[in-house]
Design a protein around this motif. Structure first.
Motif: not given
Length: 102
Positions: A40-65
């Motif tokens: 996941x290149x976007x995660x690879x190039x992101x700062x640690x703060x942005x990598x950890x700014x996620x939320x679960x979507x679709x009742x936990x069947x997806x992850x969104x940054x």
């Protein structure tokens, strides 16, 4: 020849951990999936703060940054599918990201 279909129930994500080289997802069935962050290149190039700014979507069947415009499904992780983003799309994202930093 008779082939039977196996119905697979996809567990939900419960927690996400991003390390220097790994995306780790804890699932509702007790398993933990670890995949290379390089998938996941976007995660690879992101700062640690942005990598950890996620939320679960679709009742936990997806992850969104939100900051990275990145979505990853649990089903895709279980299937071993890395990001399907094209090189040109990723390059454009990197260029836009650099322009916003100026």
């Amino acid at each position: 020849m008779h082939t039977s279909m196996i119905e697979i129930e996809i567990p939900a994500a419960e927690n996400i951990t991003v390390t220097e080289d790994t995306l780790r997802v804890d699932l509702s069935d007790g398993r933990t999936i670890s995949v290379p962050l390089a998938w996941y290149p976007r995660l690879t190039y992101a700062s640690h703060a942005k990598q950890n700014n996620w939320r679960l979507i679709g009742n936990g069947y997806g992850i969104h940054w939100e900051d990275l415009d990145e979505d990853i499904s649990v089903e895709g992780l279980l299937a071993g599918k890395p990001s399907g983003e094209s090189q040109s799309s990723f390059k454009q994202w990197l260029e836009n990201r650099s322009l916003r930093a100026i």
